[in-house]
Design a protein around this motif. Structure first.
Motif, short mmCIF file in Angstrom:
data_model
loop_
_atom_site.label_atom_id
_atom_site.label_comp_id
_atom_site.label_asym_id
_atom_site.label_seq_id
_atom_site.Cartn_x
_atom_site.Cartn_y
_atom_site.Cartn_z
N GLU A 90 37.57 45.61 35.76
CA GLU A 90 38.48 44.87 34.87
C GLU A 90 39.61 44.22 35.66
N LYS A 91 40.15 44.95 36.63
CA LYS A 91 41.26 44.42 37.45
C LYS A 91 40.80 43.20 38.24
N ILE A 92 39.62 43.32 38.85
CA ILE A 92 39.11 42.21 39.67
C ILE A 92 38.92 40.97 38.80
N LYS A 93 38.45 41.18 37.57
CA LYS A 93 38.29 40.06 36.63
C LYS A 93 39.65 39.43 36.34
N ASN A 94 40.64 40.27 36.09
CA ASN A 94 42.00 39.77 35.80
C ASN A 94 42.60 39.02 36.98
N PHE A 95 42.44 39.58 38.19
CA PHE A 95 42.99 38.93 39.38
C PHE A 95 42.39 37.53 39.56
N PHE A 96 41.12 37.36 39.12
CA PHE A 96 40.42 36.09 39.35
C PHE A 96 40.62 35.10 38.21
N GLU A 97 41.35 35.51 37.17
CA GLU A 97 41.75 34.56 36.12
C GLU A 97 42.84 33.67 36.72
N GLU A 98 42.72 32.37 36.53
CA GLU A 98 43.75 31.47 37.06
C GLU A 98 45.08 31.74 36.35
N HIS A 99 46.14 31.95 37.13
CA HIS A 99 47.43 32.32 36.53
C HIS A 99 48.58 31.88 37.44
N LEU A 100 49.78 32.07 36.93
CA LEU A 100 50.97 31.87 37.76
C LEU A 100 51.93 33.03 37.51
N HIS A 101 52.94 33.14 38.37
CA HIS A 101 54.00 34.12 38.20
C HIS A 101 55.34 33.39 38.19
N THR A 102 56.35 34.04 37.61
CA THR A 102 57.69 33.44 37.59
C THR A 102 58.49 33.82 38.84
N ASP A 103 57.87 34.60 39.73
CA ASP A 103 58.47 34.94 41.02
C ASP A 103 57.45 34.67 42.11
N GLU A 104 57.91 34.68 43.36
CA GLU A 104 56.99 34.53 44.48
C GLU A 104 55.99 35.69 44.49
N GLU A 105 54.81 35.42 45.01
CA GLU A 105 53.84 36.49 45.26
C GLU A 105 53.74 36.65 46.77
N HIS A 144 47.09 30.10 40.75
CA HIS A 144 46.32 30.76 41.81
C HIS A 144 45.46 31.88 41.21
N ARG A 145 44.69 32.52 42.07
CA ARG A 145 43.87 33.68 41.68
C ARG A 145 43.51 34.43 42.97
N PHE A 146 42.99 35.64 42.80
CA PHE A 146 42.65 36.47 43.96
C PHE A 146 41.28 37.10 43.77
N THR A 147 40.55 37.24 44.86
CA THR A 147 39.32 38.03 44.83
C THR A 147 39.10 38.65 46.21
N LEU A 148 38.39 39.75 46.23
CA LEU A 148 37.94 40.30 47.50
C LEU A 148 36.88 39.39 48.09
N ASP A 149 36.66 39.52 49.39
CA ASP A 149 35.50 38.85 49.99
C ASP A 149 34.34 39.86 49.99
N SER A 150 33.26 39.54 50.69
CA SER A 150 32.08 40.41 50.60
C SER A 150 32.27 41.77 51.27
N ASN A 151 33.39 41.98 51.98
CA ASN A 151 33.69 43.31 52.54
C ASN A 151 34.21 44.29 51.49
#
Length: 201
Positions: A90-105, A144-151
């Motif tokens: 579920e977290k990985i799915k959420n991280f990969f949803e395109e989003h923004l933050h109101t602070d720097e990441e 932006h969004r985030f995902t792991l690579d194949s590792n």
């Protein structure tokens, strides 16, 4: 220019334009032919990067200097992998949803690796591959969004000014002050922003 040494960041951070295939998000998704993106281009989008000594982060003077100059008082670690992260799928799915933050990441990879995808000014995806020793800062308001690579593993230091707020605002959130400020500071293709507003209407 030929005599200038290679940027040491290249060993721990690489960026390229993504293809639009629906294959596994953890694959590199290079375009054909490959289209790499320079650090200057990332700077233009407000994406800052460093190469640091991940084996000595406790004593690293450069990291200390960055934290002090940018006011990063909060610090913790986040390990993303199936074994360590509760509700991993579920977290990985959420991280990969395109989003923004109101602070720097701010993310400093101390082990493993992962992909941070950011939108350029024409709304195209740039994939930023961050490996051990790479630190990047995504500006407030960038999609932006985030995902792991194949590792399937990253351990990242998270830094923050004051008490951390990790709230993601999934696209579209063009009305947020942080988004408007980002567009004002770094610019974006008018057609893109106009289109995004229509879609949200």
């Amino acid at each position: 220019m030929g005599s200038v040494g290679k940027d040491s960041r290249e060993e721990v951070i690489q960026a390229w334009y993504m293809d639009d295939s629906n294959e596994d998000q953890r694959l590199p998704h290079h375009r054909e032919p490959k289209q790499f993106v320079s650090f200057d281009k990332l700077d233009e989008l407000g994406v800052l990067s460093w190469r640091l000594d991940a084996d000595n982060y406790e004593k690293d003077e450069v990291l200390k200097e960055i934290r002090e100059s940018r006011g990063y008082s909060y610090m913790d670690f986040c390990e993303v992998c199936p074994e360590k992260l509760p509700n991993y799928e579920e977290k990985i799915k959420n991280f990969f949803e395109e989003h923004l933050h109101t602070d720097e990441e701010i993310r400093y990879c101390v082990a493993g690796s992962g992909y941070f995808d950011v939108r350029d000014k024409n709304d195209e995806w740039i994939r930023v591959w961050v490996k051990k020793g790479g630190m990047i800062i995504l500006p407030a308001g960038i999609y932006h969004r985030f995902t792991l690579d194949s590792n399937n593993y990253i351990k990242a230091m998270r830094l923050f000014v004051g008490e951390p707020v990790w709230t993601p605002f999934n696209r579209p959130h063009d009305h947020l002050p942080a988004r408007k400020q980002y567009i004002e500071t770094f610019g974006a293709n008018e057609a893109v922003t106009g289109h995004a507003v229509d879609a949200a209407a």
